[in-house]
Scaffold this motif. Structure first.
Motif, PDB file in Angstrom:
ATOM      1  N   ARG A  20       0.755  -1.054  -0.068  1.00  0.00           N
ATOM      2  CA  ARG A  20      -0.045  -0.156  -0.037  1.00  0.00           C
ATOM      3  C   ARG A  20       0.909   1.279   0.153  1.00  0.00           C
ATOM      4  O   ARG A  20       0.393   2.427   0.194  1.00  0.00           O
ATOM      5  N   GLY A  21       2.327   1.035  -0.419  1.00  0.00           N
ATOM      6  CA  GLY A  21       2.846   2.372  -0.363  1.00  0.00           C
ATOM      7  C   GLY A  21       3.296   3.023   1.040  1.00  0.00           C
ATOM      8  O   GLY A  21       3.792   4.103   0.814  1.00  0.00           O
ATOM      9  N   ILE A  22       3.144   2.076   2.065  1.00  0.00           N
ATOM     10  CA  ILE A  22       3.528   2.993   3.261  1.00  0.00           C
ATOM     11  C   ILE A  22       4.493   2.442   3.735  1.00  0.00           C
ATOM     12  O   ILE A  22       5.098   1.228   3.830  1.00  0.00           O
ATOM     13  N   ARG A  23       5.741   3.496   4.293  1.00  0.00           N
ATOM     14  CA  ARG A  23       7.079   3.228   4.603  1.00  0.00           C
ATOM     15  C   ARG A  23       6.897   2.306   6.047  1.00  0.00           C
ATOM     16  O   ARG A  23       6.220   2.663   6.868  1.00  0.00           O
ATOM     17  N   PHE A  24       7.905   1.336   6.202  1.00  0.00           N
ATOM     18  CA  PHE A  24       7.898   0.855   7.436  1.00  0.00           C
ATOM     19  C   PHE A  24       9.323   0.001   7.686  1.00  0.00           C
ATOM     20  O   PHE A  24      10.314   0.062   6.772  1.00  0.00           O
ATOM     21  N   ASP A  25       9.592  -0.180   8.847  1.00  0.00           N
ATOM     22  CA  ASP A  25      11.204  -0.981   9.385  1.00  0.00           C
ATOM     23  C   ASP A  25      10.424  -2.073  10.202  1.00  0.00           C
ATOM     24  O   ASP A  25       9.676  -1.774  11.143  1.00  0.00           O
ATOM     25  N   VAL A  26      11.032  -3.229  10.316  1.00  0.00           N
ATOM     26  CA  VAL A  26      10.946  -4.152  11.171  1.00  0.00           C
ATOM     27  C   VAL A  26      12.077  -4.336  11.895  1.00  0.00           C
ATOM     28  O   VAL A  26      13.531  -4.485  11.254  1.00  0.00           O
ATOM     29  N   PHE A  27      12.193  -4.564  12.962  1.00  0.00           N
ATOM     30  CA  PHE A  27      13.211  -4.653  14.204  1.00  0.00           C
ATOM     31  C   PHE A  27      12.966  -6.185  14.855  1.00  0.00           C
ATOM     32  O   PHE A  27      12.096  -6.367  15.541  1.00  0.00           O
TER      33      PHE A  27
END
Ligand SMILES: Cc1cc2nc3c(=O)[nH]c(=O)nc-3n(C[C@H](O)[C@H](O)[C@H](O)COP(=O)(O)OP(=O)(O)OC[C@H]3O[C@@H](n4cnc5c(N)ncnc54)[C@H](O)[C@@H]3O)c2cc1C
Length: 400
Positions: free
Chosen positions: A27-34
């Motif tokens: 959906r074009g939403i920026r994210f980071d996974v930690f």
């Protein structure tokens, strides 16, 4: 808020966290996974995981089409039904686990059995640069404009929203919803895998192949599944996923109350692998020989034990920039096979709610609030179904 202006931090790269990451990317939403694990394959993830219609629908909604096809293709050959047996391998009638479906309406609707590590690799595909391993969250601070994450290595990270997908012992939940830790149900789950080449034919175990088996023994139950894979799925030239090799195996999970296993208190947590092996052998000593053969053909090194915790309830709270998904908010007994499926559903619903809030130009809080309202409702149903499944599996003569 526009989708491209939003930055979401996800803590935990389990099925829920990674599925959310895929849904946000779509959906074009920026994210980071930690993730605190040191690498994607840094720890044994467990073995087979049953993905039901709800979980499949969520994966299909979040993954790119090609990755979803890869998920389907790398699952084990579907079982041809379910054997319901007692410990002497006699057919049992009148006992069933209501969270399970006996017969799917069509093949596309059937449950699938995935290997956990393979599923993690499919879920990681295409988002590798946004997943950081060796990052354990210690705590967070919420401010009017965002959230700051603090990691145990001393680093920090800012985000517009924080999603705690960090499992049953969630650090995020402890801070976000103090006093809502899941409670110990008093039961345990021991799981492992047997080598199928030793089993087939040699011990009369044919009755256990081809179908999923539920074996009801007094105060405990075993679930068994032959996991047989199409090797070509792992070598497909169309896929750039470098899969960890998986050989066929025969999966089993033994569940029951600690009392049924002759254990007291937290003793189970200190058992080594050889002790677990001995405990399994003792528990099954009077069972039919094909069942004992399954345990005898399992390496002690493949066995693990977990105490079963379940969230007491999902109460209501005021939404803010920090929310939870999966086991972090609604840990449930594995008896119903619903924990990961509900985590995947959370991921799909949350991705959609955040995207809708962005397209309505609403705040991130609106998206989180809509997600939490939906999640509390289906999450409570899944918790109730898991509880009733546990009763059906452990109670002598009980049924759900
Ligand atoms: C034996 C067994 C069989 C099961 N079978 C099924 C089944 O067939 N079907 C089903 O639907 N469910 C099943 N379940 C339940 C299922 O495994 C869980 O519900 C599911 O894994 C939850 O997913 P999750 O993403 O919420 O959390 P998890 O899978 O627990 O992932 C959480 C992640 O967060 C990471 N993490 C934790 N703390 C931190 C931190 N501080 N910082 C950074 N990262 C952190 C962890 O390392 C982990 O990778 C089973 C469970 C067991 C024990």
């Amino acid at each position: 808020m526009r989708a491209e202006a939003l930055r979401v931090a996800i803590v935990g790269a389990g099925p829920g966290g990674l599925c959310l990451a895929q849904g946000l990317k779509k959906r074009g939403i920026r994210f980071d996974v930690f993730e605190r694990d040191h690498a994607a394959n840094g720890r044994t993830q467990g073995y087979r995981i049953r993905i039901d219609h709800t979980g499949q629908k969520a994966l299909a909604a979040c993954l790119p089409k090609a990755s979803y096809a890869l998920f389907q293709h790398t699952c084990a050959t579907p079982a041809a039904g379910v054997n319901v047996l007692d410990a002497q391998l006699r057919d049992v009638s009148g006992r069933w686990v209501s969270a399970w479906r006996k017969t799917p309406s069509d093949a596309d609707d059937a449950d699938r059995c995935a290997h956990r590590q393979t599923m993690r690799e499919v879920l990681m595909h295409g988002i590798e640069p946004n997943v950081q391993f060796g990052k354990a969250l210690s705590h967070y601070e919420e401010g009017p404009d965002g959230v700051t994450l603090y990691f145990t290595d001393g680093s920090t990270r800012a985000a517009d929203a924080l999603i705690g997908a960090d499992g049953i012992h969630s650090v995020v939940r402890r801070q976000r919803l103090p006093g809502h830790d899941p409670v110990d149900t008093g039961s345990i789950c021991i799981y492992g895998k047997a080598r199928p080449e030793q089993l087939v034919g040699a011990f009369g175990t044919e009755a256990l192949h081809g179908k999923t088996s539920i074996v009801f023994a007094d105060g405990m139950s075993v679930i068994m599944d032959a996991m047989s894979f199409d090797p070509s799925a792992f070598e497909s030239s169309e896929s750039s996923v470098r899969f960890t090799r998986v050989d066929d195996y025969f999966y089993w999970a033994l569940m029951g109350t600690r009392a049924a296993f002759g254990l007291a208190g937290d003793e189970s947590l200190s058992l080594g692998r050889e002790d677990i092996n001995t405990l399994v052998g003792q528990s099954a000593a009077s069972w039919a020989s094909p069942l004992r053969a399954v345990f005898e053909c399992s390496d002690a090194g493949s066995m693990a034990i977990a105490s079963v915790h379940q969230a007491a309830s999902i109460t209501s709270w005021e939404p803010n920039r920090v929310t939870l998904l999966g086991d972090a908010v609604h840990a449930m007994s594995p008896a119903g096979g619903l924990g990961a499926n509900t985590a995947l559903q959370d991921a799909s619903v949350l991705a959609e709610c955040l995207a809708d809030a962005c397209s309505d130009e609403a705040s991130v809080l609106t998206g989180i609030s809509r997600y939490e309202v939906a999640m509390r409702s289906y999450g409570a149903n899944a918790l109730a179904a898991s509880e009733s499944s546990a009763r059906a599996l452990f109670d002598v003569g009980g049924g759900a």
